[in-house]
Design an enzyme around this catalytic site. Structure first.
Site, short mmCIF file in Angstrom:
data_model
loop_
_atom_site.label_atom_id
_atom_site.label_comp_id
_atom_site.label_asym_id
_atom_site.label_seq_id
_atom_site.Cartn_x
_atom_site.Cartn_y
_atom_site.Cartn_z
N LYS A 1 0.82 -8.93 -5.18
CA LYS A 1 1.20 -7.52 -5.37
C LYS A 1 2.36 -7.17 -4.44
CE LYS A 1 -0.94 -2.88 -5.08
NZ LYS A 1 -0.54 -2.30 -3.80
N SER B 1 -9.76 -2.18 -2.12
CA SER B 1 -8.90 -2.49 -0.98
C SER B 1 -9.66 -3.24 0.11
CB SER B 1 -8.34 -1.19 -0.40
OG SER B 1 -7.77 -1.42 0.87
N HIS C 1 4.48 -0.34 -3.64
CA HIS C 1 3.40 0.29 -2.89
C HIS C 1 3.49 1.82 -3.02
CE1 HIS C 1 0.46 -1.22 0.28
NE2 HIS C 1 0.30 0.06 0.41
N TYR D 1 -5.57 -7.88 2.29
CA TYR D 1 -4.53 -7.82 3.29
C TYR D 1 -4.63 -9.13 4.05
CZ TYR D 1 -2.93 -3.05 2.62
OH TYR D 1 -2.36 -1.92 2.10
N THR E 1 -1.73 -8.55 -1.35
CA THR E 1 -0.63 -7.60 -1.15
C THR E 1 0.37 -8.18 -0.16
OG1 THR E 1 -2.09 -5.78 -1.66
CG2 THR E 1 -0.08 -5.24 -0.45
C1 FNR Z 1 -2.14 2.57 -1.15
N1 FNR Z 1 -1.82 1.31 -1.63
C2 FNR Z 1 -2.51 0.21 -1.16
N2 FNR Z 1 -2.24 -1.02 -1.66
C3 FNR Z 1 -2.93 -2.10 -1.25
O1 FNR Z 1 -2.66 -3.20 -1.71
N3 FNR Z 1 -3.96 -1.95 -0.33
C4 FNR Z 1 -4.29 -0.75 0.20
O2 FNR Z 1 -5.21 -0.64 1.01
C5 FNR Z 1 -3.51 0.37 -0.17
N4 FNR Z 1 -3.77 1.59 0.36
C6 FNR Z 1 -3.10 2.70 -0.13
C7 FNR Z 1 -3.44 3.95 0.38
C8 FNR Z 1 -2.84 5.08 -0.17
C9 FNR Z 1 -3.25 6.42 0.34
C10 FNR Z 1 -1.92 4.96 -1.24
C11 FNR Z 1 -1.32 6.17 -1.89
C12 FNR Z 1 -1.57 3.72 -1.71
C13 FNR Z 1 -0.83 1.15 -2.71
C14 FNR Z 1 -1.47 1.25 -4.08
O3 FNR Z 1 -2.27 0.14 -4.35
C15 FNR Z 1 -0.42 1.34 -5.21
O4 FNR Z 1 0.51 0.28 -5.07
C16 FNR Z 1 0.32 2.66 -5.24
O5 FNR Z 1 -0.52 3.73 -4.91
C17 FNR Z 1 0.91 2.87 -6.62
O6 FNR Z 1 1.74 3.97 -6.65
P1 FNR Z 1 1.27 5.43 -7.14
O7 FNR Z 1 0.51 5.26 -8.44
O8 FNR Z 1 0.42 6.00 -6.05
O9 FNR Z 1 2.57 6.11 -7.28
#
Ligand code: FNR
Length: 380
Positions: free
Chosen positions: A251, A119, A275, A143, A169
Site C-alpha cells: 500500500k 490497522s 495515504h 506497519y 503500508t
Molecule cells: C489512515 N490511513 C492509514 N493507513 C494505514 O495503512 N494504516 C493506518 O493505521 C492508517 N491510519 C489512518 C488514520 C487516519 C485518521 C486516516 C484518515 C487515514 C490511511 C488510509 O488507510 C487510507 O489510505 C486513506 O484514508 C484514504 O484516503 P481517504 O479515503 O481518507 O481520502
C-alpha cells in the site's frame, strides 16, 4: 427507493446521504482534536485537495440503451469473491471517534460482506475484531517496523485470527508533517487510546521495562520508536513473503517502477494511494498515478486504489482508471464518530447504492465492463 419509501412514514436518514458532508458534521459534534487528526493532511493540505481535484476533473460519459435492469456488482479480488469493488481502508486508533471503535466497524463491514482492512495501530486487539467478524472477509494492515519479533508475532496472530490478505503500508516509515496535529500537539496514542495490537502483543511487551499499565507513556514512546523502519529496501520483502503464505499487497505505491518492483518481488497486489494526502505534501494525486501503475502491472498484480474516494461516482472513476477495487477511508470513520456501527453501515450502504446507480445510469450492468473509454477530461 427504500429511503423514499421510508420517507412516506416521515422517516429521513439520520446522517447526510452526501458523504462529503460528514466531516463538517463530525467536527461540529466531536470537536477539533479527534476530527482534526482524522481530517488532517500533510503540510498545507495540497495533496488531499489534489486527490479530490484529480477525481473531479475526470467526468463520466454515460451510455444509453444498454439493458442495465439486472445488475451484479460483485468482483473477484485476490481470489476472493466480493459483493462490490469496495473495502474499508485501515485507519488506526479510532476509539478517539467512538468507544465501540474497530468492533463497530467490524460488525458493519461483516453485515455487508465488505472486507475490513484492520490497522496494525488499531485500538482493539485483532483477535477481538476477528471474533466480531465471524466468517466475514478481513485483511490485516502491517506497519512494518524495526522489531522483527513484533512483526513475526503480528503475522502469526493475524493468521491465527483468520485474516487472509496482508496489506503492507510502505508510505509511513515515519509520520509526516501534519500541522493540524502539531499545532495542538495531538497524538491519538497519547490520549488514553493506546494501540492495542501493540500493547497486547507479547513480543512488544517484552521490550518494555515496566508493564503497560504501570507506565503507559513509556509504552507509547516504545511504540513510536519501533512502528516504522525507514531503512527497508525491496529485497527485505523476502522476510514478509517467508512469514505470510497468503496474498501480500503493498500500500502506498505511486510510481509505475515501484509497481514493477513489487511484481518482481513476488507480491500479489498494490494499493495506489498517497495515504489520503497525509504523508507527502505536494505529492502526485493518487488518481493521477493510477493509470500509469495499472498500465505497468495490471496484468501481473491486483491494482487497488484509495485516497479521495467520497462518492459512488469516484468508485466508478477509479475502476475506469484501472483499479480492481477501492478502499474507503475517512468517510466511514466520520460515520463511526457520528453514529457508531449504524453510522458506518450508513456510509457503506450509501457508497454501494450510489455506485450501483452510477454504474446503471452510465450504461453498465457489471463493474467488469467499465473502461477508460467511460471517462473524459475534456469536452466531447
Ligand atoms: C489512515 N490511513 C492509514 N493507513 C494505514 O495503512 N494504516 C493506518 O493505521 C492508517 N491510519 C489512518 C488514520 C487516519 C485518521 C486516516 C484518515 C487515514 C490511511 C488510509 O488507510 C487510507 O489510505 C486513506 O484514508 C484514504 O484516503 P481517504 O479515503 O481518507 O481520502
Amino acid at each position: 427507493y427504500e429511503i423514499y419509501l421510508n420517507g412516506m412514514t416521515g422517516a429521513v436518514p439520520r446522517l447526510p446521504t452526501d458523504l462529503t458532508r460528514l466531516e463538517e458534521l463530525a467536527e461540529h459534534r466531536l470537536g477539533p482534536g479527534p476530527v482534526g487528526y482524522v481530517a488532517g493532511s500533510a503540510g498545507e493540505g495540497s495533496t488531499a485537495r489534489a486527490n479530490r481535484a484529480a477525481l473531479d476533473r475526470r467526468r463520466i460519459v454515460p451510455r444509453m440503451l444498454r439493458d442495465v435492469q439486472e445488475r451484479d456488482l460483485s468482483v473477484e479480488v485476490l481470489g476472493r469473491a466480493l459483493p462490490a469493488p469496495l473495502a474499508l481502508a485501515p485507519v488506526g486508533t479510532i476509539s478517539i471517534m467512538h468507544p465501540d471503535a474497530e468492533s463497530a466497524v467490524a460488525r458493519a463491514a461483516a453485515a455487508h460482506g465488505v472486507p475490513y482492512v484492520l490497522s496494525s495501530a488499531s485500538s482493539t486487539p485483532m483477535e477481538q475484531v476477528a471474533e466480531e467478524m465471524g466468517d466475514a472477509e478481513r485483511w490485516f494492515q502491517l506497519y512494518w517496523g524495526k522489531d522483527r519479533e513484533v512483526t513475526r508475532s503480528f503475522l502469526g496472530r493475524a493468521k491465527a485470527a483468520g485474516f487472509t490478505v496482508l496489506v503492507v503500508t510502505l508510505d509511513t516509515p515515519m509520520m509526516a508533517w501534519r500541522p493540524r496535529d502539531l499545532d495542538q500537539a495531538y497524538l491519538p496514542f497519547l490520549h488514553g487510546v493506546g494501540t492495542a495490537n501493540y500493547f497486547t502483543d507479547p513480543a512488544f511487551r517484552a521490550g518494555l521495562a515496566q508493564p503497560v499499565h504501570e507506565d503507559p507513556n513509556a509504552a507509547v514512546r516504545h511504540f513510536l520508536g519501533l512502528f516504522g523502519d525507514a531503512s527497508h529496501t525491496w529485497p527485505d520483502l523476502a522476510f514478509l513473503r517467508e512469514h505470510w503464505d497468503g496474498p501480500i499487497v503493498l500500500k502506498g505505491v505511486l510510481h509505475p517502477d515501484d509497481a514493477r518492483l513489487a511484481a518482481d518481488a513476488g507480491m500479489d497486489g498494490v494499493v495506489v494511494s498517497n495515504h489520503g494526502g497525509r504523508q507527502v505534501a505536494g505529492s502526485v494525486a493518487a488518481a493521477d498515478a493510477l493509470p500509469g501503475v495499472a498500465a505497468a502491472v495490471g496484468d501481473r498484480l491486483t491494482v487497488l486504489f484509495d485516497s479521495g474516494v467520497r462518492t459512488g461516482a469516484d468508485v466508478f472513476k477509479a475502476l475506469a482508471l484501472g483499479a480492481r477495487a477501492v478502499l474507503l477511508g475517512r468517510p466511514y470513520v466520520y460515520g463511526l464518530g457520528l453514529d457508531g456501527q449504524a453510522g458506518v453501515e450508513h456510509v457503506i450502504r450509501c457508497a454501494l447504492a450510489e455506485f450501483d446507480l452510477t454504474l446503471a445510469l452510465s450504461g453498465h450492468a457489471t463493474p467488469a465492463t467499465v473502461t477508460a473509454d467511460d471517462l473524459t477530461e475534456t469536452p466531447i
